[in-house]
Design an enzyme around this catalytic site. Structure first.
Site, PDB file in Angstrom:
ATOM      1  N   CYS A 116       0.839  -1.096  -0.121  1.00 39.52           N
ATOM      2  CA  CYS A 116      -0.430   0.242  -0.153  1.00 39.52           C
ATOM      3  C   CYS A 116       1.103   0.591  -0.096  1.00 39.52           C
ATOM      4  CB  CYS A 116      -1.060   0.144   0.865  1.00 39.52           C
ATOM      5  SG  CYS A 116      -2.044  -1.511   1.033  1.00 39.52           S
ATOM      6  N   HIS A 256      -2.669   7.211   3.644  1.00 36.71           N
ATOM      7  CA  HIS A 256      -3.431   5.633   3.181  1.00 36.71           C
ATOM      8  C   HIS A 256      -5.128   5.213   3.301  1.00 36.71           C
ATOM      9  CE1 HIS A 256      -3.633   1.993   1.677  1.00 36.71           C
ATOM     10  NE2 HIS A 256      -3.293   1.209   2.384  1.00 36.71           N
ATOM     11  N   ASN A 286      -9.855   0.168   0.745  1.00 34.31           N
ATOM     12  CA  ASN A 286      -8.616  -0.369   1.216  1.00 34.31           C
ATOM     13  C   ASN A 286      -8.173  -0.718  -0.505  1.00 34.31           C
ATOM     14  OD1 ASN A 286      -5.725  -0.576   1.215  1.00 34.31           O
ATOM     15  ND2 ASN A 286      -5.998  -1.368   3.296  1.00 34.31           N
TER      16      ASN A 286
END
Ligand code: UT7
Length: 337
Positions: A116, A256, A286
């Protein structure tokens, strides 16, 4: 001493699939509830790629929008870096597939794996080529089809992720603008906390790896949560230090988008009010390497980020990795955003 070039984002674009999967939809698939997911993660819905689309398709659409936004043609691009944990296949790289799709015939291309944190890793990596004078215009893309590697019988993971892509064009900017500071980090000893164990050279695909569900995301959510809460504030501060700034100078934080609770605790550690923090985890879940560019684009085109603002990007993910960057947004002659 030679003056180093300033490098920044001159155009940004995203693509998310049309299909929306809500928490109510998930209630029909696994033993979960809208209430649990919203309370524990902040996620309300996520996007799921159509069966005939793969990561390079999402990435190419986002890339084209970023080119249009920057007013740059595909032929002008010198390098494409795609950050992804869900490439179309092992090889060729997804970046090469994007290069062919958008006809960036003059571009070198490679993928980058940093979970990520991938978009910020790619942006910082790409900017070095421009600073060094090797390239002028670079496409950095974060793109994922995570729905393809989720175990749709595992409620611990399948409710968390979504598909999407975000792309940015990097180029030289006026001095004082662009990327002012950054930090890239890794702790490989935490690799087991978030992994896809099957299909690589360690556990090549067999009937057994399939039946053991080794081709799906495996995660120790609690441990990743603890790591995230600690590292987000630390990494943001390191990039700010590198830029000669402090948290008080931050106009907008683009974290994030993994979990609203992680974002809130990062903001708290940085003593930032939540109105300076971009949040869209509720809409997309996500999206791993795509989450930061998708949130950045929404903040820029939604008017949350203005010219001259100090913007901090910060992410964490599989590896374990983390990455942060401070950007002074905009450039008089080139402000498309
Ligand atoms: O980009 C990096 C990717 N990873 C992450 O960002 C993950 C970071 N971790 C997290 O976001 C959180 O740890 C989770 C959202 C994954 C889990 O939240 P939590 O508050 O840490 O819950 P938990 O794992 O401690 O689980 C609490 C309970 C458990 O039940 P028991 O054992 O207490 O009876 C779980 O089985 O919640 C249960 N549970 C669920 N219940 C309903 C776990 N997933 C679900 C679910 N629906 N989807």
């Amino acid at each position: 001493m030679m003056e180093t070039k300033s490098v920044g984002i001159i155009g940004i674009g995203t693509y998310v699939p049309e299909k929306v999967m809500t928490n109510k939809d998930l209630e029909r698939i696994v033993d979960t509830s809208d209430e649990w997911i919203v309370e524990r993660t902040g996620i309300q819905e996520r996007r799921i790629a159509a069966p005939d689309m793969a990561t390079s398709d999402l990435a190419s659409r986002a890339a084209q929008k970023a080119l249009d936004d920057a007013g740059v043609t595909a032929e002008e691009i010198d390098l494409i870096i795609v950050a992804t944990a869900t490439p179309d296949m092992f090889f060729p790289s997804t970046a090469c597939l994007v290069q062919a799709n958008i006809k960036a015939v003059n571009a070198a291309a490679f993928d980058l794996a940093a979970g990520c944190s991938g978009f910020v890793y790619a942006m910082v990596t790409g900017s070095q080529f421009i600073k060094a004078g090797l390239y002028k215009k670079i496409l950095v893309i974060g793109a994922e089809c995570l729905s393809r590697i989720l175990d749709w019988t595992d409620r611990n993971t399948c409710v968390l992720f979504g598909d999407g892509a975000g792309a940015a064009v990097l180029a030289e900017t006026d001095p004082g603008y662009g990327i002012l500071g950054s930090q890239l980090g890794a702790d490989g000893s935490g690799g087991d906390l978030l992994k896809l164990p099957g299909g690589g050279s360690r556990n090549p695909a067999t009937g057994e790896t399939v039946s053991l569900r080794m081709h799906f995301v495996h995660m120790n959510g609690n441990e990743v949560f603890k790591f995230a809460v600690k590292i987000m504030g630390e990494a943001a501060n390191k990039a700010l230090e590198d830029a000669g700034l402090s948290a008080a100078d931050v106009d907008c934080l683009i974290p994030h988008q993994a979990n609203i609770r992680i974002i809130q605790s990062a903001a708290k550690r940085l003593k930032l009010p939540m109105d300076k923090v971009m949040i869209n985890v509720n809409k997309y879940g996500n999206t791993s390497a795509a989450s930061i560019p998708i949130a950045l684009e929404e903040a820029v085109h939604g008017g949350k980020i203005k010219q001259g603002d100090n913007v901090v990007l910060v992410g964490f993910g599989a590896g374990l990795t983390w990455a942060s960057a401070v950007i002074k947004w905009g450039k008089e002659a080139n402000i498309n955003c």
